[in-house]
Design an enzyme around this catalytic site. Structure first.
Site, PDB file in Angstrom:
ATOM      1  CB  SER A 130      19.349 -82.303  -7.870  1.00  0.00           C
ATOM      2  OG  SER A 130      19.056 -82.636  -6.522  1.00  0.00           O
ATOM      3  CE  LYS A 184      22.332 -80.100  -7.946  1.00  0.00           C
ATOM      4  NZ  LYS A 184      23.404 -80.043  -6.961  1.00  0.00           N
ATOM      5  CG  HIS A 187      18.313 -78.245  -5.633  1.00  0.00           C
ATOM      6  ND1 HIS A 187      19.311 -78.973  -5.003  1.00  0.00           N
ATOM      7  CD2 HIS A 187      17.287 -79.123  -5.814  1.00  0.00           C
ATOM      8  CE1 HIS A 187      18.915 -80.210  -4.807  1.00  0.00           C
ATOM      9  NE2 HIS A 187      17.690 -80.328  -5.292  1.00  0.00           N
ATOM     10  CG  ASN A 188      23.050 -78.052  -4.082  1.00  0.00           C
ATOM     11  OD1 ASN A 188      22.117 -78.573  -4.685  1.00  0.00           O
ATOM     12  ND2 ASN A 188      24.290 -78.482  -4.220  1.00  0.00           N
ATOM     13  CD  GLU A 191      20.943 -81.053  -0.707  1.00  0.00           C
ATOM     14  OE1 GLU A 191      22.053 -81.465  -0.316  1.00  0.00           O
ATOM     15  OE2 GLU A 191      20.595 -81.104  -1.907  1.00  0.00           O
TER      16      GLU A 191
END
Length: 471
Positions: A130, A184, A187-188, A191
Protein backbone atom coordinates in the site's frame (compact mmCIF):
# COMPACT_ATOMS: atom_id res chain seq x y z
CA UNK A 1 29.00 -11.49 -11.78
CA UNK A 2 27.49 -11.03 -8.30
CA UNK A 3 24.00 -12.52 -8.14
CA UNK A 4 20.97 -10.40 -7.30
CA UNK A 5 19.32 -10.71 -3.90
CA UNK A 6 15.82 -10.61 -5.40
CA UNK A 7 14.09 -10.49 -8.77
CA UNK A 8 11.11 -8.55 -10.12
CA UNK A 9 8.89 -9.21 -13.14
CA UNK A 10 6.74 -6.40 -14.53
CA UNK A 11 8.15 -2.94 -15.12
CA UNK A 12 4.96 -0.93 -15.19
CA UNK A 13 4.71 2.14 -12.95
CA UNK A 14 4.40 0.20 -9.68
CA UNK A 15 6.96 -2.44 -10.63
CA UNK A 16 9.50 0.12 -11.82
CA UNK A 17 9.13 2.21 -8.68
CA UNK A 18 9.43 -0.82 -6.43
CA UNK A 19 12.54 -2.01 -8.28
CA UNK A 20 14.17 1.43 -7.96
CA UNK A 21 13.32 1.48 -4.25
CA UNK A 22 14.92 -1.95 -3.79
CA UNK A 23 18.07 -0.88 -5.63
CA UNK A 24 18.27 2.46 -3.85
CA UNK A 25 18.25 0.73 -0.47
CA UNK A 26 21.43 -1.14 -1.38
CA UNK A 27 19.97 -4.38 -2.73
CA UNK A 28 21.01 -5.94 -6.02
CA UNK A 29 17.92 -6.75 -8.11
CA UNK A 30 17.31 -8.62 -11.37
CA UNK A 31 14.47 -7.30 -13.53
CA UNK A 32 12.47 -8.77 -16.41
CA UNK A 33 9.62 -7.51 -18.54
CA UNK A 34 7.88 -9.36 -21.36
CA UNK A 35 9.00 -6.49 -23.60
CA UNK A 36 12.82 -6.52 -23.74
CA UNK A 37 12.73 -2.91 -24.90
CA UNK A 38 10.99 -1.90 -21.68
CA UNK A 39 13.67 -3.70 -19.68
CA UNK A 40 16.45 -1.94 -21.58
CA UNK A 41 14.77 1.47 -21.22
CA UNK A 42 14.23 0.97 -17.51
CA UNK A 43 17.88 0.12 -16.95
CA UNK A 44 19.06 2.99 -19.12
CA UNK A 45 16.97 5.48 -17.14
CA UNK A 46 17.99 4.14 -13.71
CA UNK A 47 20.89 6.58 -13.49
CA UNK A 48 23.13 6.05 -10.48
CA UNK A 49 21.22 2.87 -9.60
CA UNK A 50 22.20 1.03 -12.79
CA UNK A 51 25.01 -0.89 -11.08
CA UNK A 52 22.55 -2.55 -8.69
CA UNK A 53 20.09 -3.55 -11.42
CA UNK A 54 20.57 -6.65 -13.58
CA UNK A 55 18.43 -6.30 -16.74
CA UNK A 56 17.42 -9.67 -18.21
CA UNK A 57 15.78 -10.35 -21.55
CA UNK A 58 14.93 -14.04 -21.05
CA UNK A 59 13.38 -15.84 -18.10
CA UNK A 60 16.26 -18.29 -18.06
CA UNK A 61 18.83 -15.51 -17.70
CA UNK A 62 16.61 -13.74 -15.16
CA UNK A 63 16.32 -16.76 -12.85
CA UNK A 64 20.03 -17.52 -13.15
CA UNK A 65 20.84 -13.97 -12.06
CA UNK A 66 19.21 -14.39 -8.61
CA UNK A 67 20.80 -15.96 -5.53
CA UNK A 68 19.04 -19.19 -4.46
CA UNK A 69 16.61 -19.69 -2.89
CA UNK A 70 15.27 -17.16 -5.38
CA UNK A 71 12.55 -14.68 -4.31
CA UNK A 72 10.78 -13.32 -7.41
CA UNK A 73 8.26 -10.49 -7.17
CA UNK A 74 5.52 -10.62 -9.81
CA UNK A 75 4.11 -7.12 -10.32
CA UNK A 76 1.62 -7.51 -13.17
CA UNK A 77 -2.15 -7.35 -13.62
CA UNK A 78 -3.93 -9.46 -11.02
CA UNK A 79 -5.80 -12.63 -11.88
CA UNK A 80 -5.08 -15.04 -14.72
CA UNK A 81 -1.95 -13.17 -15.94
CA UNK A 82 -0.27 -14.05 -12.63
CA UNK A 83 -1.09 -17.74 -13.07
CA UNK A 84 0.27 -17.62 -16.62
CA UNK A 85 3.49 -15.94 -15.48
CA UNK A 86 3.95 -18.52 -12.73
CA UNK A 87 3.62 -21.37 -15.23
CA UNK A 88 6.22 -19.75 -17.48
CA UNK A 89 8.61 -19.40 -14.53
CA UNK A 90 8.30 -22.90 -13.08
CA UNK A 91 10.58 -24.76 -15.55
CA UNK A 92 13.50 -22.54 -14.54
CA UNK A 93 13.02 -22.66 -10.76
CA UNK A 94 14.56 -24.92 -8.13
CA UNK A 95 13.44 -26.23 -4.73
CA UNK A 96 12.98 -23.46 -2.21
CA UNK A 97 12.42 -20.70 -4.77
CA UNK A 98 9.65 -18.22 -3.90
CA UNK A 99 7.15 -16.59 -6.25
CA UNK A 100 5.71 -13.38 -4.76
CA UNK A 101 2.49 -11.80 -6.01
CA UNK A 102 2.66 -8.11 -5.02
CA UNK A 103 -0.50 -7.01 -6.81
CA UNK A 104 -4.03 -6.48 -5.48
CA UNK A 105 -4.92 -10.16 -5.66
CA UNK A 106 -8.06 -11.82 -4.39
CA UNK A 107 -6.83 -13.70 -1.33
CA UNK A 108 -8.72 -16.82 -2.44
CA UNK A 109 -6.43 -16.90 -5.50
CA UNK A 110 -3.46 -16.54 -3.17
CA UNK A 111 -4.56 -19.48 -1.03
CA UNK A 112 -5.07 -21.58 -4.19
CA UNK A 113 -1.61 -20.72 -5.54
CA UNK A 114 0.00 -21.39 -2.19
CA UNK A 115 -1.71 -24.78 -1.88
CA UNK A 116 -0.92 -25.76 -5.49
CA UNK A 117 2.80 -25.35 -4.82
CA UNK A 118 2.88 -27.29 -1.53
CA UNK A 119 4.30 -30.50 -2.95
CA UNK A 120 6.38 -28.94 -5.71
CA UNK A 121 9.36 -27.77 -3.67
CA UNK A 122 8.45 -24.19 -4.58
CA UNK A 123 6.51 -21.79 -2.41
CA UNK A 124 4.40 -18.67 -2.72
CA UNK A 125 4.02 -15.34 -0.94
CA UNK A 126 0.97 -13.11 -1.27
CA UNK A 127 2.24 -9.60 -0.50
CA UNK A 128 -0.03 -6.62 -0.03
CA UNK A 129 1.64 -3.31 -0.90
CA UNK A 130 0.00 0.00 0.00
CA UNK A 131 1.10 3.51 -0.77
CA UNK A 132 0.53 3.91 -4.49
CA UNK A 133 3.28 4.97 -6.85
CA UNK A 134 4.95 7.24 -4.29
CA UNK A 135 4.94 4.54 -1.65
CA UNK A 136 6.38 1.93 -4.00
CA UNK A 137 9.23 4.28 -4.85
CA UNK A 138 10.09 5.66 -1.42
CA UNK A 139 8.56 3.33 1.19
CA UNK A 140 5.26 1.43 1.22
CA UNK A 141 3.41 -0.44 3.93
CA UNK A 142 3.93 -4.15 3.23
CA UNK A 143 1.71 -7.04 4.38
CA UNK A 144 3.24 -10.49 3.89
CA UNK A 145 1.47 -13.87 3.81
CA UNK A 146 3.33 -17.15 3.32
CA UNK A 147 5.50 -19.59 5.23
CA UNK A 148 7.66 -18.15 7.97
CA UNK A 149 10.71 -19.64 6.24
CA UNK A 150 9.96 -17.79 2.99
CA UNK A 151 9.39 -14.58 4.98
CA UNK A 152 12.82 -14.88 6.56
CA UNK A 153 14.39 -15.12 3.08
CA UNK A 154 12.90 -11.76 2.02
CA UNK A 155 12.73 -10.03 5.40
CA UNK A 156 15.96 -8.05 5.03
CA UNK A 157 15.08 -6.66 1.59
CA UNK A 158 11.46 -5.86 2.43
CA UNK A 159 12.40 -4.23 5.72
CA UNK A 160 14.94 -2.05 3.92
CA UNK A 161 12.37 -0.70 1.43
CA UNK A 162 9.35 -0.25 3.70
CA UNK A 163 8.09 3.01 5.13
CA UNK A 164 9.19 4.03 8.61
CA UNK A 165 7.15 5.35 11.52
CA UNK A 166 9.36 6.75 14.27
CA UNK A 167 12.10 4.47 12.97
CA UNK A 168 9.96 1.31 12.96
CA UNK A 169 9.59 -0.47 9.59
CA UNK A 170 6.04 -0.75 8.27
CA UNK A 171 6.31 -4.37 7.15
CA UNK A 172 5.36 -7.63 8.82
CA UNK A 173 4.72 -11.31 8.26
CA UNK A 174 1.05 -11.78 9.10
CA UNK A 175 0.53 -15.51 8.64
CA UNK A 176 0.24 -18.33 6.12
CA UNK A 177 -1.06 -18.35 2.54
CA UNK A 178 -3.61 -15.55 1.95
CA UNK A 179 -3.14 -13.61 5.20
CA UNK A 180 -1.21 -10.72 3.63
CA UNK A 181 -3.56 -10.22 0.73
CA UNK A 182 -6.62 -10.50 2.98
CA UNK A 183 -5.31 -7.75 5.26
CA UNK A 184 -4.58 -5.61 2.19
CA UNK A 185 -8.15 -6.20 0.98
CA UNK A 186 -9.60 -4.98 4.28
CA UNK A 187 -7.14 -2.06 4.24
CA UNK A 188 -8.67 -1.08 0.90
CA UNK A 189 -12.20 -1.54 2.24
CA UNK A 190 -11.43 0.88 5.08
CA UNK A 191 -9.91 3.20 2.47
CA UNK A 192 -13.18 3.13 0.49
CA UNK A 193 -15.15 4.06 3.62
CA UNK A 194 -12.72 6.81 4.62
CA UNK A 195 -12.84 8.38 1.15
CA UNK A 196 -16.64 8.16 0.99
CA UNK A 197 -17.02 9.83 4.39
CA UNK A 198 -14.66 12.64 3.39
CA UNK A 199 -16.66 13.11 0.18
CA UNK A 200 -19.92 13.27 2.15
CA UNK A 201 -18.51 15.95 4.44
CA UNK A 202 -17.33 17.81 1.32
CA UNK A 203 -20.89 17.57 -0.04
CA UNK A 204 -22.35 19.10 3.12
CA UNK A 205 -19.84 21.96 2.98
CA UNK A 206 -20.38 22.51 -0.76
CA UNK A 207 -24.14 22.00 -1.12
CA UNK A 208 -25.27 22.65 2.46
CA UNK A 209 -23.05 25.56 3.51
CA UNK A 210 -22.46 26.71 -0.11
CA UNK A 211 -18.72 27.01 0.33
CA UNK A 212 -16.38 26.97 -2.67
CA UNK A 213 -13.61 24.44 -3.20
CA UNK A 214 -10.80 26.63 -1.87
CA UNK A 215 -12.75 27.42 1.31
CA UNK A 216 -13.45 23.75 1.87
CA UNK A 217 -9.77 23.05 1.28
CA UNK A 218 -8.94 25.47 4.09
CA UNK A 219 -11.26 23.54 6.41
CA UNK A 220 -9.58 20.22 5.63
CA UNK A 221 -6.20 21.89 6.06
CA UNK A 222 -7.13 22.97 9.58
CA UNK A 223 -8.48 19.52 10.39
CA UNK A 224 -5.27 17.91 9.19
CA UNK A 225 -3.46 19.77 11.94
CA UNK A 226 -5.62 18.11 14.60
CA UNK A 227 -7.46 14.87 15.35
CA UNK A 228 -8.14 14.11 11.69
CA UNK A 229 -4.48 14.23 10.70
CA UNK A 230 -4.08 11.65 7.92
CA UNK A 231 -2.83 11.19 4.39
CA UNK A 232 -6.35 11.34 2.95
CA UNK A 233 -7.17 14.55 4.83
CA UNK A 234 -3.88 16.04 3.67
CA UNK A 235 -4.43 15.28 -0.01
CA UNK A 236 -8.08 16.41 0.20
CA UNK A 237 -6.86 19.92 1.05
CA UNK A 238 -4.42 19.84 -1.88
CA UNK A 239 -7.03 18.50 -4.32
CA UNK A 240 -9.58 21.15 -3.33
CA UNK A 241 -7.09 24.00 -3.68
CA UNK A 242 -5.79 22.91 -7.10
CA UNK A 243 -6.72 25.00 -10.16
CA UNK A 244 -7.59 23.56 -13.57
CA UNK A 245 -4.99 24.87 -16.05
CA UNK A 246 -7.55 24.75 -18.89
CA UNK A 247 -10.57 26.55 -17.42
CA UNK A 248 -8.99 28.36 -14.48
CA UNK A 249 -11.69 26.92 -12.24
CA UNK A 250 -11.12 24.65 -9.24
CA UNK A 251 -9.89 21.33 -10.62
CA UNK A 252 -12.33 19.33 -8.52
CA UNK A 253 -15.26 21.21 -10.07
CA UNK A 254 -14.24 20.05 -13.54
CA UNK A 255 -14.22 16.33 -12.71
CA UNK A 256 -17.18 14.07 -13.56
CA UNK A 257 -18.78 12.77 -10.35
CA UNK A 258 -18.50 9.06 -11.21
CA UNK A 259 -15.99 7.08 -9.13
CA UNK A 260 -14.21 3.98 -10.34
CA UNK A 261 -13.27 0.86 -8.39
CA UNK A 262 -11.07 -2.16 -8.99
CA UNK A 263 -12.77 -4.72 -6.77
CA UNK A 264 -11.04 -4.75 -3.39
CA UNK A 265 -13.82 -2.78 -1.69
CA UNK A 266 -16.41 -5.21 -3.04
CA UNK A 267 -14.28 -8.15 -1.89
CA UNK A 268 -14.16 -6.64 1.61
CA UNK A 269 -17.95 -6.50 1.73
CA UNK A 270 -18.36 -10.04 0.40
CA UNK A 271 -15.92 -11.47 2.92
CA UNK A 272 -17.49 -9.54 5.79
CA UNK A 273 -20.87 -10.98 4.91
CA UNK A 274 -19.48 -14.48 4.44
CA UNK A 275 -17.87 -14.25 7.88
CA UNK A 276 -21.02 -12.86 9.49
CA UNK A 277 -19.52 -9.47 10.41
CA UNK A 278 -21.35 -6.16 9.99
CA UNK A 279 -19.21 -3.81 7.89
CA UNK A 280 -21.91 -1.32 7.02
CA UNK A 281 -19.64 1.68 6.43
CA UNK A 282 -17.63 -0.24 3.83
CA UNK A 283 -20.86 -1.53 2.27
CA UNK A 284 -22.18 2.05 2.04
CA UNK A 285 -18.96 3.22 0.41
CA UNK A 286 -19.08 0.48 -2.24
CA UNK A 287 -22.75 1.24 -2.91
CA UNK A 288 -21.88 4.93 -3.12
CA UNK A 289 -19.38 4.28 -5.89
CA UNK A 290 -21.90 2.13 -7.74
CA UNK A 291 -24.53 4.88 -7.54
CA UNK A 292 -21.97 7.46 -8.63
CA UNK A 293 -21.35 5.49 -11.83
CA UNK A 294 -25.06 5.68 -12.69
CA UNK A 295 -24.81 9.35 -13.56
CA UNK A 296 -27.30 9.40 -16.43
CA UNK A 297 -29.92 7.70 -14.25
CA UNK A 298 -29.28 10.15 -11.42
CA UNK A 299 -29.65 13.13 -13.75
CA UNK A 300 -32.93 11.70 -15.11
CA UNK A 301 -34.22 11.13 -11.58
CA UNK A 302 -33.41 14.72 -10.62
CA UNK A 303 -35.63 15.99 -13.45
CA UNK A 304 -38.49 13.87 -12.08
CA UNK A 305 -38.14 14.53 -8.35
CA UNK A 306 -36.12 17.72 -8.14
CA UNK A 307 -34.01 18.32 -5.05
CA UNK A 308 -35.38 18.78 -1.52
CA UNK A 309 -35.80 22.31 -0.29
CA UNK A 310 -32.72 23.00 1.83
CA UNK A 311 -33.24 23.65 5.52
CA UNK A 312 -31.99 26.89 6.97
CA UNK A 313 -28.25 27.19 7.27
CA UNK A 314 -26.91 26.64 10.78
CA UNK A 315 -26.93 29.92 12.69
CA UNK A 316 -23.46 29.23 14.03
CA UNK A 317 -21.46 28.15 10.98
CA UNK A 318 -18.20 27.73 12.91
CA UNK A 319 -19.84 25.48 15.48
CA UNK A 320 -21.41 23.37 12.73
CA UNK A 321 -18.04 22.96 11.01
CA UNK A 322 -16.66 21.79 14.36
CA UNK A 323 -19.51 19.26 14.42
CA UNK A 324 -18.49 18.07 10.96
CA UNK A 325 -14.95 17.45 12.21
CA UNK A 326 -16.20 15.42 15.18
CA UNK A 327 -18.72 13.55 13.03
CA UNK A 328 -16.03 12.55 10.55
CA UNK A 329 -13.80 11.35 13.38
CA UNK A 330 -16.58 9.23 14.90
CA UNK A 331 -17.55 7.74 11.55
CA UNK A 332 -13.93 6.91 10.69
CA UNK A 333 -13.61 5.09 14.03
CA UNK A 334 -16.65 3.04 13.04
CA UNK A 335 -15.10 2.13 9.68
CA UNK A 336 -11.79 1.08 11.25
CA UNK A 337 -13.63 -0.87 13.96
CA UNK A 338 -15.59 -2.77 11.33
CA UNK A 339 -12.45 -3.51 9.31
CA UNK A 340 -10.59 -4.88 12.31
CA UNK A 341 -13.64 -6.93 13.31
CA UNK A 342 -13.66 -8.54 9.85
CA UNK A 343 -9.95 -9.34 10.16
CA UNK A 344 -10.48 -10.87 13.61
CA UNK A 345 -13.21 -13.13 12.24
CA UNK A 346 -11.07 -14.14 9.25
CA UNK A 347 -8.12 -14.84 11.53
CA UNK A 348 -10.18 -17.36 13.47
CA UNK A 349 -11.82 -18.84 10.38
CA UNK A 350 -8.58 -19.39 8.44
CA UNK A 351 -6.36 -20.13 11.46
CA UNK A 352 -4.07 -17.21 10.67
CA UNK A 353 -3.67 -15.69 14.14
CA UNK A 354 -3.53 -12.20 12.62
CA UNK A 355 -1.63 -9.85 14.97
CA UNK A 356 -3.97 -6.84 15.30
CA UNK A 357 -1.46 -4.52 17.02
CA UNK A 358 1.10 -5.31 14.32
CA UNK A 359 -1.37 -4.59 11.51
CA UNK A 360 -2.19 -1.18 13.01
CA UNK A 361 1.53 -0.57 13.50
CA UNK A 362 2.51 -1.21 9.89
CA UNK A 363 -0.33 1.01 8.64
CA UNK A 364 1.01 4.08 10.47
CA UNK A 365 3.20 5.15 7.54
CA UNK A 366 3.51 4.48 3.84
CA UNK A 367 -0.07 3.34 3.23
CA UNK A 368 -3.07 5.29 1.93
CA UNK A 369 -5.06 5.07 5.18
CA UNK A 370 -2.20 6.17 7.44
CA UNK A 371 -3.54 8.49 10.09
CA UNK A 372 -2.81 9.85 13.52
CA UNK A 373 -5.13 7.52 15.36
CA UNK A 374 -3.54 4.35 13.98
CA UNK A 375 -0.97 4.88 16.72
CA UNK A 376 -3.86 4.87 19.19
CA UNK A 377 -5.31 1.75 17.56
CA UNK A 378 -1.91 0.10 18.00
CA UNK A 379 -1.97 0.99 21.70
CA UNK A 380 -5.57 -0.18 22.12
CA UNK A 381 -4.90 -3.62 20.62
CA UNK A 382 -1.55 -3.93 22.39
CA UNK A 383 -3.34 -3.43 25.70
CA UNK A 384 -6.12 -5.86 24.74
CA UNK A 385 -5.36 -7.96 21.61
CA UNK A 386 -8.62 -9.89 22.10
CA UNK A 387 -10.87 -6.82 22.35
CA UNK A 388 -14.30 -7.68 20.93
CA UNK A 389 -14.44 -4.43 18.98
CA UNK A 390 -12.28 -1.33 18.72
CA UNK A 391 -15.13 0.94 19.82
CA UNK A 392 -15.37 -0.72 23.25
CA UNK A 393 -11.69 -0.16 24.10
CA UNK A 394 -11.24 2.61 26.69
CA UNK A 395 -9.67 5.26 24.44
CA UNK A 396 -12.01 4.76 21.50
CA UNK A 397 -15.18 4.35 23.53
CA UNK A 398 -14.47 7.77 25.02
CA UNK A 399 -13.87 9.28 21.56
CA UNK A 400 -17.18 7.88 20.34
CA UNK A 401 -19.01 9.22 23.41
CA UNK A 402 -17.47 12.65 22.89
CA UNK A 403 -18.37 12.76 19.17
CA UNK A 404 -21.76 11.02 19.34
CA UNK A 405 -23.84 14.20 19.54
CA UNK A 406 -22.00 15.84 16.65
CA UNK A 407 -22.53 12.82 14.40
CA UNK A 408 -26.27 12.85 15.18
CA UNK A 409 -26.58 16.55 14.44
CA UNK A 410 -24.69 16.24 11.16
CA UNK A 411 -26.65 13.21 9.93
CA UNK A 412 -29.94 14.86 10.96
CA UNK A 413 -29.07 18.09 9.15
CA UNK A 414 -28.04 16.18 6.04
CA UNK A 415 -31.25 14.10 6.05
CA UNK A 416 -33.46 17.17 6.40
CA UNK A 417 -31.52 18.93 3.63
CA UNK A 418 -31.62 15.96 1.26
CA UNK A 419 -27.84 15.64 1.24
CA UNK A 420 -26.77 11.98 0.78
CA UNK A 421 -24.53 10.73 3.58
CA UNK A 422 -24.82 6.93 3.37
CA UNK A 423 -21.50 6.16 5.07
CA UNK A 424 -21.93 8.68 7.89
CA UNK A 425 -25.49 7.44 8.42
CA UNK A 426 -24.39 3.82 8.44
CA UNK A 427 -21.71 4.56 11.03
CA UNK A 428 -24.32 6.16 13.29
CA UNK A 429 -26.73 3.25 12.80
CA UNK A 430 -23.90 0.81 13.53
CA UNK A 431 -23.10 2.52 16.83
CA UNK A 432 -26.77 2.57 17.82
CA UNK A 433 -27.34 -1.09 16.93
CA UNK A 434 -24.08 -2.31 18.48
CA UNK A 435 -24.66 -0.66 21.84
CA UNK A 436 -28.34 -1.62 22.27
CA UNK A 437 -28.59 -4.72 24.41
CA UNK A 438 -32.22 -5.39 23.53
CA UNK A 439 -32.77 -4.90 19.81
CA UNK A 440 -35.70 -5.70 17.52
CA UNK A 441 -34.57 -9.03 16.02
CA UNK A 442 -37.00 -10.80 18.35
CA UNK A 443 -39.77 -9.70 15.97
CA UNK A 444 -37.79 -10.98 12.98
CA UNK A 445 -37.39 -14.35 14.72
CA UNK A 446 -41.13 -14.46 15.37
CA UNK A 447 -41.85 -13.72 11.71
CA UNK A 448 -39.37 -16.38 10.57
CA UNK A 449 -40.98 -18.91 12.84
CA UNK A 450 -44.48 -17.92 11.65
CA UNK A 451 -43.80 -18.44 7.93
CA UNK A 452 -41.04 -21.03 8.06
CA UNK A 453 -41.10 -22.72 11.47
CA UNK A 454 -37.44 -21.71 11.93
CA UNK A 455 -37.73 -21.61 15.71
CA UNK A 456 -36.31 -19.20 18.28
CA UNK A 457 -34.72 -19.08 21.72
CA UNK A 458 -36.70 -17.71 24.67
CA UNK A 459 -35.35 -15.13 27.12
CA UNK A 460 -36.46 -17.30 30.05
CA UNK A 461 -34.62 -20.38 28.73
CA UNK A 462 -37.78 -22.48 28.54
CA UNK A 463 -37.35 -25.38 26.12
CA UNK A 464 -40.13 -24.26 23.79
CA UNK A 465 -38.98 -22.89 20.43
CA UNK A 466 -42.11 -22.20 18.38
CA UNK A 467 -44.91 -19.69 18.80
CA UNK A 468 -48.67 -20.18 19.07
CA UNK A 469 -49.23 -18.74 15.61
CA UNK A 470 -51.88 -21.25 14.57
CA UNK A 471 -54.10 -20.87 17.61
Amino acid sequence: MEQAEIGLIGLGVMGSNLALNIAEKGNRIAVFNRSPEATRNFHAEAGALQDRIVPCETLEAFVAAIRPPRPIIIMIKAGEPVDQQMELLKPYLSAGDIMIDAGNANFHDTIRRFDNLKDSGLTFIGMGVSGGEEGARHGPSIMVGGTEESWKRVETVLTSISARFNGEPCVAWLGENGAGHFVKTIHNGIEYADMQMIAEIYGILRDGLRMDAAEIGEVFGRWNGGRLNSYLTEITEKVLKATDPVSGKPMVDMIVDAAGQKGTGKWSVIEAQNLGVAATAIEAAVAGRILSSQKAEREAAETIFGLPTPVELPTDKAAFIDDLESALLAAKIGAYAQGFAVMAAASAHYNWNLPMPTIARIWRAGCIIRSQFLDEITSAFTADPQAANLIVTPAFSQMVKDADGALRRVVSHAALSGLPVPALSSALAYFDAYRRGRGTANLIQAQRDFFGAHGFDRIDGVDQHHGPWGS
